[in-house]
Scaffold this active site. Structure first.
Site, PDB file in Angstrom:
ATOM      1  N   GLY A 164      -7.700   3.963  55.995  1.00 37.62           N
ATOM      2  CA  GLY A 164      -6.302   4.515  55.051  1.00 37.62           C
ATOM      3  C   GLY A 164      -6.462   3.989  53.876  1.00 37.62           C
ATOM      4  O   GLY A 164      -6.009   4.590  52.867  1.00 37.62           O
ATOM      5  N   THR A 223      -4.993   6.506  64.844  1.00 36.65           N
ATOM      6  CA  THR A 223      -3.959   7.072  64.708  1.00 36.65           C
ATOM      7  C   THR A 223      -3.785   8.329  65.350  1.00 36.65           C
ATOM      8  O   THR A 223      -4.417   8.818  65.924  1.00 36.65           O
ATOM      9  CB  THR A 223      -3.991   7.554  63.053  1.00 36.65           C
ATOM     10  OG1 THR A 223      -4.257   6.136  62.238  1.00 36.65           O
ATOM     11  CG2 THR A 223      -2.735   8.389  62.578  1.00 36.65           C
ATOM     12  N   THR A 267      -6.194  10.976  59.246  1.00 42.33           N
ATOM     13  CA  THR A 267      -6.706   9.876  59.935  1.00 42.33           C
ATOM     14  C   THR A 267      -7.948   9.526  59.393  1.00 42.33           C
ATOM     15  O   THR A 267      -8.861  10.223  59.231  1.00 42.33           O
ATOM     16  CB  THR A 267      -6.877  10.055  61.524  1.00 42.33           C
ATOM     17  OG1 THR A 267      -7.492   8.880  62.330  1.00 42.33           O
ATOM     18  CG2 THR A 267      -7.549  11.399  61.760  1.00 42.33           C
ATOM     19  N   GLY A 268      -8.035   7.928  59.227  1.00 44.95           N
ATOM     20  CA  GLY A 268      -9.379   7.492  58.876  1.00 44.95           C
ATOM     21  C   GLY A 268      -9.205   6.088  58.139  1.00 44.95           C
ATOM     22  O   GLY A 268      -8.099   5.733  58.512  1.00 44.95           O
ATOM     23  N   ARG A 308      -0.535  -5.609  55.982  1.00 42.41           N
ATOM     24  CA  ARG A 308      -1.376  -4.665  55.433  1.00 42.41           C
ATOM     25  C   ARG A 308      -0.517  -3.127  55.889  1.00 42.41           C
ATOM     26  O   ARG A 308      -0.284  -3.093  57.161  1.00 42.41           O
ATOM     27  CB  ARG A 308      -2.826  -4.584  56.099  1.00 42.41           C
ATOM     28  CG  ARG A 308      -3.739  -3.472  55.441  1.00 42.41           C
ATOM     29  CD  ARG A 308      -3.686  -2.050  56.705  1.00 42.41           C
ATOM     30  NE  ARG A 308      -4.815  -1.173  56.167  1.00 42.41           N
ATOM     31  CZ  ARG A 308      -4.703  -0.131  57.052  1.00 42.41           C
ATOM     32  NH1 ARG A 308      -3.834   0.190  57.735  1.00 42.41           N
ATOM     33  NH2 ARG A 308      -5.748   0.661  56.717  1.00 42.41           N
ATOM     34  N   GLY A 341      -1.517   0.926  55.865  1.00 41.93           N
ATOM     35  CA  GLY A 341      -2.474   1.837  55.487  1.00 41.93           C
ATOM     36  C   GLY A 341      -1.677   3.194  54.839  1.00 41.93           C
ATOM     37  O   GLY A 341      -0.827   3.002  54.041  1.00 41.93           O
ATOM     38  N   ASP A 342      -2.530   4.094  55.033  1.00 41.43           N
ATOM     39  CA  ASP A 342      -1.886   5.693  54.443  1.00 41.43           C
ATOM     40  C   ASP A 342      -0.988   6.206  55.281  1.00 41.43           C
ATOM     41  O   ASP A 342      -0.267   6.992  54.663  1.00 41.43           O
ATOM     42  CB  ASP A 342      -3.252   6.452  54.390  1.00 41.43           C
ATOM     43  CG  ASP A 342      -3.848   6.731  55.731  1.00 41.43           C
ATOM     44  OD1 ASP A 342      -4.011   6.123  56.460  1.00 41.43           O
ATOM     45  OD2 ASP A 342      -3.961   8.064  56.034  1.00 41.43           O
TER      46      ASP A 342
HETATM   47  N1  ASP Z   1      -5.305   5.761  58.814  1.00 44.65           N
HETATM   48  C1  ASP Z   1      -5.114   4.608  59.530  1.00 44.65           C
HETATM   49  C2  ASP Z   1      -4.878   3.328  58.767  1.00 44.65           C
HETATM   50  O1  ASP Z   1      -5.822   3.183  58.112  1.00 44.65           O
HETATM   51  C3  ASP Z   1      -6.213   4.565  60.651  1.00 44.65           C
HETATM   52  C4  ASP Z   1      -6.812   5.433  61.466  1.00 44.65           C
HETATM   53  O2  ASP Z   1      -6.313   6.819  61.310  1.00 44.65           O
HETATM   54  O3  ASP Z   1      -7.717   5.482  62.198  1.00 44.65           O
HETATM   55  O4  ASP Z   1      -4.112   2.722  59.101  1.00 44.65           O
END
Ligand code: ASP
Length: 294
Positions: free
Chosen positions: A213, A160, A210-211, A188, A190-191
């Site tokens: 989601g 992200t 980021t992470g 799908r 994400g966050d």
């Molecule tokens: N947060 C993002 C998602 O889940 C992915 C990421 O931040 O690496 O779509």
């Protein structure tokens, strides 16, 4: 007196960084961007324009799993998410599962500027982006060709980009954009497009996540940073670290970038690494990937 007003900027290129991978191209790119962002803020540019500009550059570079660097979903298609929030009035815009636009973050800003809605998904988001005159991708399979450098569903699997800023008028803003997780199910989300999970800005703090989601949504991560500061009296660094502990309890890891109204910066992570860069009126620019945060 204007010259003494604080400003701050943090950008991130995702918390999916893998030890052993060379991120020098990303580090070089972030160093250039953060210098440009600093110049804009020092010149009095507003936080919203700066975060939109930073994220648009990160998207177009192909160096991160967002915009041009996005990975495919399980059907081999590219569905992107983005959001933006103006801390002055909590105006927000988000696009979810959008296809075929170079800058999802500008589509999110167009949703915010249109003002009727906060979040648009799929075809409706694309229609609004088109009527705002935003640049389109001509050949998606050719355009989204950089993801092979970022890994696969089995290795890196997500990424992200984001930016948070405090400008010299005291305004905060945040923006986030992603290709999501590699191999995600079609549809799908994400966050990243969820205001309060992937992005938040109010009069006290601006946050971009980021992470994984799913875990960030279940923790309302970005808003929880603000809530801990508003109701819990936490300082910025304590609030961000506590929220990452909650994200872990929800089965995920990742990182947060945040700035507060005093120009303080926080960018912790509990994954293996996070591509990030920061600068403020009081601190020199730093660019980091694996170095731990204090
Ligand atoms: N947060 C993002 C998602 O889940 C992915 C990421 O931040 O690496 O779509």
């Amino acid at each position: 007196m204007g010259n003494f007003m604080p400003y701050a900027l943090v950008i991130h290129g995702g918390a999916g960084a893998q030890p052993g991978t060379d991120y020098s191209a990303q580090a070089e790119h972030m160093a250039k961007l953060i210098a440009r962002g600093q110049e804009m803020l020092a010149d009095g540019e507003n936080a919203l324009a700066v975060v939109a500009g930073m994220v648009a550059e990160l998207e177009a570079s192909g160096l991160y799993v967002a915009g041009k660097g996005s990975g495919p979903n399980a059907a081999g298609e590219f569905e992107l998410d983005a959001s933006i929030m103006d801390g002055r009035n909590r105006n927000s815009g988000a696009v979810a599962g959008i296809r075929g636009f170079i800058h999802p973050v500008l589509a999110a800003r167009a949703v915010m500027e249109d003002g009727r809605h906060v979040m648009l998904a799929g075809a409706g988001a694309e229609e609004l982006a088109r009527s705002a005159g935003l640049a389109e991708v001509e050949d998606p399979q050719a355009y989204y060709s950089e993801h092979v450098r970022h890994g696969s569903a089995d290795t890196v699997n997500h990424g992200t980009v984001g930016a948070v800023a405090l400008d010299r008028s005291g305004a905060l803003a945040a923006a986030t954009s992603t290709g999501g997780t590699f191999g995600k199910l079609p549809g799908r989300l994400g966050d990243t497009p969820v205001i309060g999970a992937g992005t938040w800005a109010d009069n006290l703090v601006a946050v971009s996540s980021t992470g994984l989601g799913e875990a960030f949504i279940r923790c309302a991560a970005a808003h929880d940073v603000a809530a801990r500061m508003h109701y819990g009296g936490r300082d910025l660094g304590t609030a961000t670290r506590e929220v990452l502990d909650e994200v872990r309890k929800c089965g995920g890891d990742g990182g947060l970038i945040a700035v507060d109204a005093q120009g303080r910066i926080s960018m912790p992570y509990n994954s293996q690494g996070m591509k990030r860069a920061a600068v403020s009126y009081a601190t020199d620019a730093v660019v980091r990937v694996f170095e731990p945060e204090p």
